[in-house]
Enzyme design. Sequence first.
Site, PDB file in Angstrom:
ATOM      1  CB  ALA A   1      16.981  -0.179  -8.379  1.00 40.04           C
ATOM      2  CD  GLU A   2      14.756   3.494 -13.075  1.00 40.90           C
ATOM      3  OE1 GLU A   2      15.182   3.936 -14.147  1.00 40.90           O
ATOM      4  OE2 GLU A   2      13.618   2.997 -12.946  1.00 40.90           O
ATOM      5  CG  ASP A  31      15.603   1.803  -3.392  1.00 41.32           C
ATOM      6  OD1 ASP A  31      14.516   2.250  -2.967  1.00 41.32           O
ATOM      7  OD2 ASP A  31      15.879   0.589  -3.442  1.00 41.32           O
ATOM      8  CG  LEU A  82     -22.686  11.260   6.164  1.00 39.94           C
ATOM      9  CD1 LEU A  82     -21.942  10.086   5.560  1.00 39.94           C
ATOM     10  CD2 LEU A  82     -23.225  12.170   5.071  1.00 39.94           C
ATOM     11  CE  LYS A  94     -21.136   6.697   7.360  1.00 36.74           C
ATOM     12  NZ  LYS A  94     -20.582   6.039   8.539  1.00 36.74           N
ATOM     13  CE  LYS A 137     -24.324   3.441   9.064  1.00 41.07           C
ATOM     14  NZ  LYS A 137     -24.193   2.837  10.335  1.00 41.07           N
ATOM     15  CB  CYS A 148      -7.140 -19.227  41.968  1.00 36.21           C
ATOM     16  SG  CYS A 148      -6.671 -17.494  41.864  1.00 36.21           S
TER      17      CYS A 148
END
Length: 681
Positions: A39-40, A42, A88, A121, A323, A419
């Site tokens: 609220a503050e 806002d 990398l 990563k 990795k 079809c």
Amino acid sequence: MAEEKSLEELAAEAEHLREQIRHHNYRYYVLDAPEISDAEYDALMRRLEALEREHPEVATPDSPTRRVGAAPAEKFGVVQHRRPMLSLSNALSAEEMIEFDKRIKRLLRSEADIEYVAEIKLDGLAVELVYEDGVFKVGSTRGDGYNGEDVTPNLRTIRSIPLKLHASGGHRVPRLLEVRGEVILPRKAFQKLNEERAAAGEPLFANPRNAAAGSLRQLDPKITARRPLDIFCHSPGVISNGHKYETQWEFLHGIKALGLKINPESRLCRSIDEVLAYWERITAKRDELPYEADGVVAKVNSFALQEQLGEVSRSPRWAIAYKFKAQQAETRVNKIVVYVGRIGSLTPVAQLEPVQLAGVTISNASLHNLDEIRRKDVREGDTVLLERAGDVIPYVVRVTKHGHPRKPPFQMPRQCPVCGSAIVHEEGEVAYFCVNVNCPARMRESIRHFASKNCLDIDGLGDKLVAQLVDKGLVRELGDIYTLRAEQLAQLERMGARSAANVIDSINRSRRTTLDRLINGLGIRHVGEHTARQLAQHFGSIDRLQHASEEELLAVRDIGPEVARSIREYFAEAHNRRALQKLLEHARFEFLPMPEAGGRGPLRDKTVVLTGTLKQWTRTEAERKILAAGGRVSSSVSRKTDFVVAGEEAGSKLRRARELGVKVIDEQELMRMLSQQGAEG
Ligand code: IVH
């Protein structure tokens, strides 16, 4: 009347508000540690908005009120990186990491332990942010490392990217500061985005990285603004006339103090052993990370040593990506088949020799689209590597062995595999479509959709039954559902008199429905549950919707040009109109009153936005309850929003609400509001 303030006083007041808001944005979006209540916050935002509105001359382009604003671009401009953005090299084992460390010691002619910064990563999209005198000026993608695309307006919509930096910790703001980072779409947001796309019949993103890239590379920043993208900054570009950072660790904390977001998982390691331990720890919790990661990056901490080490072929010698071990399996592609979806779009799918992967038997993997197959050159008979990362569905990484003799490259069929009708493909689009609106495959999907929970909700009309009905020619279009007789159903496989009667009962029950369910059930491209509801509310009848012009459609809340066009195309098709006519004749729907906005109820005329995960209700339940209470549900937050209901892990909409000063409530509060219904209604 208060006494008149001079322009200088007003400008100072606006700047003071902007500084306060920037500070609280930083606390909230970057540090995740707010100091004031919503609220503050806002109230501050509203004061600034009012001030800038009443005195436009005190507004500034870097104001927190101006994140989304730029109009859609024709195409992206080019940005040259002052320093190339390197890539990398990878390590796949602890041995290779130890080798990396040894090489560094060799090159530096030193025996002493090397200090590294270990980072996650991130599997996102590399970008560069350029700040001049602390103001965010240009943002670009990595591109080829030398030139990237100018995506500044899109990056401005990401709340964790400060539009203005603040000096702190005794460091002044550099004249020029370039930082590189990774834009990501959190996993949850990715899943939600794909669910929405599936419901609207749009193609799915294969993974969060593609979704992040697709979101960032939007010519219309408004679309980017709707995707809860986030950023983690991880490396320096050119920095001039500022504090001189000596190490990566100091750099990370320095930019954090300036207001940029860094990944909290990063650690300073005193040796390669500590990096290996870090990798083990992150590997163990990788699936719990809220975003996708594909490994750990080790960077020599000292910038002086980095410089000494230099680079080879566009990769630095001082850094490496270790990795994660992927959950992988190899198997053979027996056949590539094509699935036809509800709107007739064709999806190639690899039928695999069944294989175990992370505890699940996999026998199919989507190949997504023709571009993807071409890129990977997957052919029948080839052996492929499958991978499963986190909770994402397995996908084909690459071909590991050619079949022999090798089959010719995959071609999209010219005729529909189901079809036999023509397949069309628009130049420059990835999707292929079967032109036949009556295609049995489309029909099966259409009926499944029509009968599903959020549409006509016909219990018992499941996949197996639908397939039989279509294959036996008992249902050729939606209207046929309502002329089915119990005797016909009873003759089908796995159907007795009892279940046949039950299905007929459900079908009859579905004749009493609401207009939005029917509109959703038609399966118009880009029209999901939410849009269907907006259309139903706006037009009030199928007839009015059917005859609405594109302009009239555009006047409906939340409907943009693409959706409007798709609706027009649907009703322009004579076959669709005839089928709808028949459906209406046979079903003789009795439309129940749609809980209407503006009706009675505690939320009368209120526009509500739901965001995050709700605990008590599903989204749909909550939406229905709000509608029943006279409110409206909108998908995006604007100044017209009355309040936002924030569930767990609420993201961009919550932020947007805060920025606009829209009231935010929680689920409990919503329940309290709804329970007042009895008193009023
Ligand atoms: S450092 C030379 N740190 O990985 C230094 N990169 O293959 C290169 N990436 O395009 C960047 N997380 O976008 C660095 N913590 C991280 C990273 C990271 C992801 C990406 C980056 C780059 C690619 C390098």
